[in-house]
Enzyme design. Structure first.
Site, mmCIF file in Angstrom:
data_model
loop_
_atom_site.group_PDB
_atom_site.id
_atom_site.type_symbol
_atom_site.label_atom_id
_atom_site.label_comp_id
_atom_site.label_asym_id
_atom_site.label_seq_id
_atom_site.Cartn_x
_atom_site.Cartn_y
_atom_site.Cartn_z
ATOM 1 N N GLU A 1 31.628 61.306 25.589
ATOM 2 C CA GLU A 1 32.996 60.811 25.397
ATOM 3 C C GLU A 1 33.020 59.379 24.864
ATOM 4 O OE1 GLU A 1 35.708 61.857 28.520
ATOM 5 O OE2 GLU A 1 37.277 60.528 27.730
ATOM 6 N N VAL B 1 27.202 64.722 31.556
ATOM 7 C CA VAL B 1 26.543 65.725 30.721
ATOM 8 C C VAL B 1 25.803 65.076 29.549
ATOM 9 C CG1 VAL B 1 28.660 66.178 29.354
ATOM 10 C CG2 VAL B 1 26.882 67.910 29.470
ATOM 11 N N LEU C 1 32.352 68.916 26.840
ATOM 12 C CA LEU C 1 31.060 69.198 27.483
ATOM 13 C C LEU C 1 30.075 69.661 26.415
ATOM 14 C CD1 LEU C 1 32.260 71.071 30.718
ATOM 15 C CD2 LEU C 1 31.443 68.724 30.560
ATOM 16 N N HIS D 1 43.805 61.413 29.540
ATOM 17 C CA HIS D 1 42.765 62.382 29.883
ATOM 18 C C HIS D 1 41.473 62.159 29.121
ATOM 19 C CE1 HIS D 1 41.066 66.224 31.093
ATOM 20 N NE2 HIS D 1 40.955 66.616 29.839
ATOM 21 N N GLU E 1 42.036 78.581 26.194
ATOM 22 C CA GLU E 1 42.761 77.338 26.456
ATOM 23 C C GLU E 1 43.527 76.968 25.195
ATOM 24 O OE1 GLU E 1 40.621 74.595 29.620
ATOM 25 O OE2 GLU E 1 39.291 74.997 27.969
ATOM 26 N N ARG F 1 41.230 66.235 20.469
ATOM 27 C CA ARG F 1 40.110 67.131 20.780
ATOM 28 C C ARG F 1 40.597 68.524 21.177
ATOM 29 N NH1 ARG F 1 37.708 68.542 25.760
ATOM 30 N NH2 ARG F 1 38.974 66.956 26.791
ATOM 31 N N ARG G 1 46.859 70.695 22.669
ATOM 32 C CA ARG G 1 47.261 69.840 23.779
ATOM 33 C C ARG G 1 48.265 68.748 23.413
ATOM 34 N NH1 ARG G 1 41.915 68.343 26.849
ATOM 35 N NH2 ARG G 1 42.019 70.531 27.441
ATOM 36 N N HIS H 1 46.653 64.738 28.857
ATOM 37 C CA HIS H 1 46.636 66.152 29.266
ATOM 38 C C HIS H 1 48.050 66.522 29.699
ATOM 39 C CE1 HIS H 1 45.630 69.937 31.097
ATOM 40 N NE2 HIS H 1 44.380 69.825 30.664
HETATM 41 P P1 FAD Z 1 30.881 61.155 32.181
HETATM 42 O O1 FAD Z 1 30.650 62.493 32.712
HETATM 43 O O2 FAD Z 1 32.178 60.492 32.508
HETATM 44 O O3 FAD Z 1 29.695 60.233 32.675
HETATM 45 C C1 FAD Z 1 29.709 58.849 32.442
HETATM 46 C C2 FAD Z 1 28.625 58.229 33.274
HETATM 47 O O4 FAD Z 1 28.459 56.857 32.939
HETATM 48 C C3 FAD Z 1 28.901 58.249 34.760
HETATM 49 O O5 FAD Z 1 27.677 58.548 35.398
HETATM 50 C C4 FAD Z 1 29.322 56.824 35.068
HETATM 51 O O6 FAD Z 1 29.105 56.420 36.392
HETATM 52 C C5 FAD Z 1 28.412 56.081 34.122
HETATM 53 N N1 FAD Z 1 28.839 54.731 33.755
HETATM 54 C C6 FAD Z 1 30.048 54.324 33.302
HETATM 55 N N2 FAD Z 1 30.009 52.997 33.035
HETATM 56 C C7 FAD Z 1 28.762 52.576 33.328
HETATM 57 C C8 FAD Z 1 28.099 51.328 33.267
HETATM 58 N N3 FAD Z 1 28.723 50.207 32.844
HETATM 59 N N4 FAD Z 1 26.816 51.242 33.660
HETATM 60 C C9 FAD Z 1 26.150 52.343 34.111
HETATM 61 N N5 FAD Z 1 26.723 53.555 34.188
HETATM 62 C C10 FAD Z 1 28.005 53.674 33.790
HETATM 63 N N6 FAD Z 1 35.856 68.770 29.005
HETATM 64 C C11 FAD Z 1 35.493 70.023 28.670
HETATM 65 O O7 FAD Z 1 34.794 70.230 27.680
HETATM 66 N N7 FAD Z 1 35.886 71.068 29.452
HETATM 67 C C12 FAD Z 1 36.668 70.916 30.564
HETATM 68 O O8 FAD Z 1 36.985 71.880 31.231
HETATM 69 C C13 FAD Z 1 37.064 69.600 30.921
HETATM 70 N N8 FAD Z 1 37.836 69.375 32.015
HETATM 71 C C14 FAD Z 1 38.070 68.087 32.399
HETATM 72 C C15 FAD Z 1 38.750 67.859 33.596
HETATM 73 C C16 FAD Z 1 38.916 66.557 34.057
HETATM 74 C C17 FAD Z 1 39.646 66.318 35.352
HETATM 75 C C18 FAD Z 1 38.420 65.473 33.296
HETATM 76 C C19 FAD Z 1 38.584 64.061 33.776
HETATM 77 C C20 FAD Z 1 37.778 65.702 32.095
HETATM 78 C C21 FAD Z 1 37.594 66.995 31.640
HETATM 79 N N9 FAD Z 1 36.935 67.257 30.448
HETATM 80 C C22 FAD Z 1 36.606 68.539 30.112
HETATM 81 C C23 FAD Z 1 36.373 66.167 29.666
HETATM 82 C C24 FAD Z 1 34.880 66.057 30.009
HETATM 83 O O9 FAD Z 1 34.697 66.325 31.375
HETATM 84 C C25 FAD Z 1 34.337 64.693 29.710
HETATM 85 O O10 FAD Z 1 34.747 64.257 28.435
HETATM 86 C C26 FAD Z 1 32.807 64.741 29.744
HETATM 87 O O11 FAD Z 1 32.374 65.222 30.992
HETATM 88 C C27 FAD Z 1 32.250 63.375 29.473
HETATM 89 O O12 FAD Z 1 30.880 63.404 29.722
HETATM 90 P P2 FAD Z 1 30.053 62.070 29.548
HETATM 91 O O13 FAD Z 1 28.661 62.374 29.944
HETATM 92 O O14 FAD Z 1 30.325 61.506 28.216
HETATM 93 O O15 FAD Z 1 30.736 61.063 30.605
HETATM 94 C C1 SIN Z 2 41.303 71.666 31.309
HETATM 95 O O1 SIN Z 2 40.648 72.395 32.057
HETATM 96 O O2 SIN Z 2 42.495 71.811 31.051
HETATM 97 C C2 SIN Z 2 40.598 70.516 30.657
HETATM 98 C C3 SIN Z 2 39.833 71.030 29.535
HETATM 99 C C4 SIN Z 2 39.366 69.925 28.632
HETATM 100 O O3 SIN Z 2 39.674 68.745 28.828
HETATM 101 O O4 SIN Z 2 38.668 70.255 27.672
#
Ligand code: FAD
Ligand code: SIN
Length: 534
Positions: A376, A23, A393, A352, A123, A387, A293, A244
């Site tokens: 993140e 995202v 997201l 988590h 939540e 958090r 959490r 988590h």
């Molecule tokens: P990511 O979505 O992890 O994307 C990271 C990207 O970087 C990926 O494309 C990866 O391949 C790439 N990458 C990594 N290292 C390298 C590198 N060296 N070179 C090139 N590319 C690289 N948050 C919420 O707000 N609501 C929720 O309901 C929620 N549920 C969750 C459920 C689960 C199971 C998990 C694991 C997390 C959840 N979270 C939730 C947390 C949230 O999903 C993440 O914190 C968020 O999606 C992180 O987004 P991001 O773009 O920072 O990283």
């Molecule tokens: C969950 O759906 O419990 C994860 C939500 C979050 O990490 O924000």
């Protein structure tokens, strides 16, 4: 200090490089295009890999009737346990609703109630229903789908998949002017190469793979935080690893990514039970199962210790239409032999989310010129010591837009990279013992003794160097660097606060109402300083 690589065999150039396609990366890339800047988006696996597509519960934003950014702010500050950066929280909660509306305009479809309004759930830590969700419990997949469709439609964004960013390139004065990449199967750009740009945005996601049991996918090896440290950038709050509370416990599970049972399941009425079948959260917090959490994870850990059991139970049998409301979770429970409509689900905490990361200002700027961090990977300070659910997201959406606007408003020249001074690499075989040691000694509960022992194990592992650059070795070396940073922060913070729980300092302390900031200088020496938080 950089990672050991082969000699770069090719060069590519763009105005801005975005590392990561979750995202945060996708939002930043799309917003950069509003200013017509050319974007190179590199991602180390397939484009939809990362935590984003796994997100279940939803996105928090003050969109419901009667809800306000101020109420969202209060809940965020409470969860953050005194360590939130108020200005960052203000940005998150006030710009959040518009960012979500924009995502909907980009094509994301959220679940609706019977009256046709966006359905909002609850939540942990939220005092009201404010979580938008999609596909029941597949919010991240929908967010990812919508953003990827928009990226695919934009010819000004070049995407390279299977492109792992190893280190940033820096000018003689230290400003960032590109990245070293390792690419697989991209024709003339195969192997190690250099990508040059006027600005680089790290959006590489979390570091859950530092631990042996995590909700995070395999790509979450914290590469971005590690490469920022090697570039001399400051990192903050890294000791605040969020565990988590309700991750599916499986008898035969090995390490790595484990199935999550969303907090939204508790939001819809599921109850936590101990081994004797008794509820235990009611007397611990006014919000009971929906306490923040960190508090729930800690109580589960205590219950598990007291009953000498590897898990507690989540009773979701009263949740109406479970299979329709939570289709992904329902399927993963059935796959593991549990029918949540008639059986309690065995759950235990697992790593988590990284509440800390690369320290950034409100425009996502790190302390190294030309280097930005988003999502993140970054520490905006909005999460403090823990958090609030579903704020992650949202953070990617809000700060991705701000970073793009800041880059567009501050055009920079393309600088010449300088050769890096020294290189190192660890053997990929250290990954498994490192993860086990971190879970054992630097997990949900830590102490001076457990952290010292873990550090000793890591120092032993660091003697296993390698001269053969490969993906596994780069990732293992990154995990090592992060593990050291987490242990240093956790050992320094002599109190319990948010998701940092010290058995030898069980209470929060006013003396520690401050952020621990770390960096590594060009001689490889670690530095630590504090930032007061009001
Ligand atoms: P990511 O979505 O992890 O994307 C990271 C990207 O970087 C990926 O494309 C990866 O391949 C790439 N990458 C990594 N290292 C390298 C590198 N060296 N070179 C090139 N590319 C690289 N948050 C919420 O707000 N609501 C929720 O309901 C929620 N549920 C969750 C459920 C689960 C199971 C998990 C694991 C997390 C959840 N979270 C939730 C947390 C949230 O999903 C993440 O914190 C968020 O999606 C992180 O987004 P991001 O773009 O920072 O990283
Ligand atoms: C969950 O759906 O419990 C994860 C939500 C979050 O990490 O924000």
């Amino acid at each position: 200090m950089k990672l050991l690589t082969g000699k770069p065999g090719w060069t590519v150039q763009a105005d801005v490089i975005v590392i990561g396609s979750g995202v945060a990366g996708l939002t930043t890339a799309l917003n950069l295009r509003a200013s017509k800047l050319s974007v190179l988006l590199v991602t180390k696996a397939k484009i939809d890999e990362g935590s984003t597509k796994w997100a279940q519960g939803g996105i928090a934003a003050a969109l419901g009737p009667g809800d306000t950014p101020d109420q969202h702010k209060k809940d965020t500050l409470t969860a953050g346990a005194g360590l939130c950066d108020i200005a960052a929280v203000d940005v998150l909660v006030t710009e959040g609703p518009e960012a979500v509306r924009k995502l909907i305009a980009q094509g994301a479809v959220f679940d609706k109630s019977e009256t046709g309004e966006i359905a909002l759930t609850r939540e942990g830590g939220h005092l009201r229903n404010r979580i938008l969700h999609a596909g029941g419990d597949a919010t991240g997949a929908e967010v990812s789908r919508a953003l990827l469709a928009a990226v695919n439609d934009d010819e000004g964004i070049e995407v390279i998949e299977n492109a792992l960013a190893i280190d940033v390139l820096q000018s003689a004065a230290g400003a960032v002017c590109g990245v070293t990449l390792h690419v697989i199967n991209a024709g003339s750009r195969d192997g190690v190469g250099r990508a040059l740009a006027k600005a680089v945005v790290i959006a590489t996601g979390g570091l859950g793979q530092v631990y042996s049991q995590t909700t995070n996918p395999p790509v979450s090896t914290g590469d971005g935080v590690a490469l920022a440290l090697r570039a001399g950038a400051e990192v903050a709050d890294v000791e605040f690893i969020q565990f988590h509370p309700t991750v599916l416990w499986r008898e035969s599970a090995s390490g790595g990514q484990q199935p999550l049972i969303s907090e939204a399941v508790r939001g819809e009425g599921a109850l936590l039970l101990n081994d004797k079948g008794e509820r235990f959260m009611k007397e611990k917090h006014p919000l009971a199962e929906l306490a923040p959490r960190d508090i729930v994870a800690k109580e589960i850990f205590i219950q598990m210790k007291e009953s000498n059991s590897p898990h507690v139970w989540l009773d979701a049998t009263t949740v109406p239409d479970f299979e329709k409301r939570f289709p992904t979770i329902y399927a993963s429970c059935l796959e593991n032999g549990i029918d949540p409509k008639s059986q309690a689900i065995p759950v235990a905490p697992a790593s988590h989310y990284a509440s800390g990361g690369v320290r950034v200002d409100l425009n996502g700027q790190t302390t190294v010129p030309g280097l930005y961090a988003c999502g993140e990977t970054a520490c905006t300070g909005a999460h403090g010591a823990n958090r609030l659910a579903s704020n992650s997201l949202l953070e990617g959406l809000v700060f991705g837009a701000r970073i793009a606007a800041h880059i567009a408003a501050h055009p920079a020249p393309q600088l010449e990279p300088e050769d890096a001074p020294a290189h190192f690499l660890l053997n990929p075989a250290i990954q498994l013992p490192l993860q086990l040691a971190m879970s054992q000694g630097a997990g949900v509960m830590r102490s001076a003794a457990s952290l010292k022992e873990t550090l000793g194990i890591l120092e032993q592992l660091a003697t296993r160097t390698s001269t053969e650059p490969c993906i596994e070795a780069w990732e293992a070396t990154n995990l090592y660097l992060l593990a050291i940073a987490i242990i240093r922060g956790a050992a320094e913070r002599k109190e319990s606060r948010g998701s940092h729980w010290r058995s030898d300092f069980p209470e929060p302390s006013l003396d520690w109402q401050r952020r621990i900031i770390q960096r590594i200088d060009s001689d490889g020496v670690w530095h630590m300083r504090y930032e007061e938080v009001k």
